[in-house]
Motif scaffolding. Sequence first.
Motif, PDB file in Angstrom:
ATOM      1  N   ALA A 220     -34.621 -20.242   5.413  1.00 61.85           N
ATOM      2  CA  ALA A 220     -35.063 -21.629   4.887  1.00 61.85           C
ATOM      3  C   ALA A 220     -33.712 -22.604   5.454  1.00 61.85           C
ATOM      4  O   ALA A 220     -33.962 -23.599   5.810  1.00 61.85           O
ATOM      5  N   HIS A 221     -32.550 -22.092   5.365  1.00 64.40           N
ATOM      6  CA  HIS A 221     -31.445 -22.877   6.012  1.00 64.40           C
ATOM      7  C   HIS A 221     -31.538 -23.287   7.647  1.00 64.40           C
ATOM      8  O   HIS A 221     -30.940 -24.242   8.033  1.00 64.40           O
ATOM      9  N   GLY A 222     -32.467 -22.386   8.305  1.00 69.65           N
ATOM     10  CA  GLY A 222     -32.862 -22.634   9.821  1.00 69.65           C
ATOM     11  C   GLY A 222     -31.714 -21.679  10.446  1.00 69.65           C
ATOM     12  O   GLY A 222     -31.449 -22.077  11.816  1.00 69.65           O
ATOM     13  N   ALA A 223     -31.157 -20.729  10.166  1.00 66.85           N
ATOM     14  CA  ALA A 223     -30.558 -19.663  10.880  1.00 66.85           C
ATOM     15  C   ALA A 223     -31.212 -19.109  11.938  1.00 66.85           C
ATOM     16  O   ALA A 223     -32.274 -18.781  12.058  1.00 66.85           O
ATOM     17  N   GLY A 224     -30.447 -19.037  13.221  1.00 60.51           N
ATOM     18  CA  GLY A 224     -30.909 -18.534  14.187  1.00 60.51           C
ATOM     19  C   GLY A 224     -30.426 -17.139  14.572  1.00 60.51           C
ATOM     20  O   GLY A 224     -31.020 -16.428  15.786  1.00 60.51           O
ATOM     21  N   LEU A 225     -29.213 -17.027  13.983  1.00 59.85           N
ATOM     22  CA  LEU A 225     -28.600 -15.787  14.377  1.00 59.85           C
ATOM     23  C   LEU A 225     -28.171 -14.959  13.181  1.00 59.85           C
ATOM     24  O   LEU A 225     -27.835 -15.815  11.916  1.00 59.85           O
ATOM     25  N   ALA A 226     -28.253 -13.674  12.799  1.00 60.51           N
ATOM     26  CA  ALA A 226     -27.966 -12.785  11.737  1.00 60.51           C
ATOM     27  C   ALA A 226     -26.588 -11.978  11.991  1.00 60.51           C
ATOM     28  O   ALA A 226     -27.084 -11.035  12.737  1.00 60.51           O
ATOM     29  N   GLU A 227     -25.332 -12.150  11.590  1.00 64.83           N
ATOM     30  CA  GLU A 227     -24.422 -11.245  11.876  1.00 64.83           C
ATOM     31  C   GLU A 227     -24.396 -10.101  10.747  1.00 64.83           C
ATOM     32  O   GLU A 227     -24.208 -10.270   9.683  1.00 64.83           O
ATOM     33  N   PHE A 228     -24.484  -8.914  11.590  1.00 63.23           N
ATOM     34  CA  PHE A 228     -24.289  -7.642  10.535  1.00 63.23           C
ATOM     35  C   PHE A 228     -25.083  -7.496   9.277  1.00 63.23           C
ATOM     36  O   PHE A 228     -24.448  -7.328   8.285  1.00 63.23           O
ATOM     37  N   PRO A 229     -26.383  -7.460   9.447  1.00 62.62           N
ATOM     38  CA  PRO A 229     -27.112  -7.057   8.428  1.00 62.62           C
ATOM     39  C   PRO A 229     -26.634  -5.703   7.787  1.00 62.62           C
ATOM     40  O   PRO A 229     -26.387  -4.805   8.624  1.00 62.62           O
TER      41      PRO A 229
END
Length: 398
Positions: A265-274
């Motif tokens: 929803a925030h528009g993140a394009g990258l996820a660091e370390f799920p």
Amino acid sequence: MTASAQAHAVGAAEHALPAGDAEFANAELVLPDRVMRGRVTVSAGEIVEIVEGDAVPAGALDCGGDWLSPGLVELHTDNLERHMRPRPGVDWPHAAAILAHDTELAGIGITTVYDAIRVGSVLSGKKKSYGRYARQMANEILAARASGSLRISHFLHLRAEICSETLTEELGEFGPADRVGILSLMDHTPHQRQFADERQYRTYVQGKYGYSDAEFDAHVVHLLEVKRRFGAQHEADAVASARAWGAVLASHDDTTTDHVAASAAHGAGLAEFPTTLEAAEALRAAGIAVMMGAPNLLRGGSHSGNVAAQTLADAGLLDILSSDYAPASLLMGAVRLGRESGDMARGIRTVTEAPARASGLSDRGALAPGQRADLVRFATADGFPYTKGVWVRGLRVA
């Protein structure tokens, strides 16, 4: 300015950097989709031709069958902070720290780095306080870049600490002119995300800071109150800042599907370390690139007890590797992935093309005509890679 426009503006400014002509022959070329014995011709800092075969034309560098890959792209590293504070209580001169950090990264094949700088400080309390430094450090990085004293490409990555007291104020010190490349939402509130396991969190904090049990308990109570007072506003302000600056927004330590839904929803394009397989699967479904730590991969698991990078790699859910706290792990991790999967191009892609595209850079990260000639020549010993030459825009830097 959009993220792609921001990256284009940065790239255009970088084209004023020196560029060279070169030819690399008889190398195992790590192309985007395969490995091929061949040669690469560079003119004015760009790759202009790739030819198959082991011929070594006059004047070309004979790589003798070594690997030749694109320069590595690092999106998240704590290495600069390590040089800033080499010992507890020691604040090293920042200009010297930046140069040492730059030289170290060049030597291990990293040719583009997003320098992670914390924004958001906790000023109250005693042992548990940490002060602000982001604006000063950013100024010094930008000045070093403008002076031509750096060997590799440096961009800014602001790590926005949601659980802090000063994030909104510190974000206000930055703007579009700083060309911030990545802004990550860092929520280190106790008992959630990376440290959802209270025992793991206690072990980490007491081991790092030497807290007694009472001091640890007070630390947790204090941070929970900080998050209650400031968390929601800080998160909203960080997301708004990334949008206003055209920075890529990154989530950090997504653990649940609710976390992923908020990131999307925030528009993140990258996820660091799920931290869980469940989160990684949800991130893939949302079209958000998944980044994991190369140290996690090499050690066989997370030091925090979270999901192993290898688990995500085996499930086809690992897009990008980051060296995190150990710069040399980046190439090591990529080669490990390549060897174990039987596809070196796939492994190297996690540290070259994939991070470049996720951060909005289209001019580097692949051995292909028209791309920047950021190159790494490497070989292996006992299965571990070591660099034999590093070039930025066709000029040797290590």
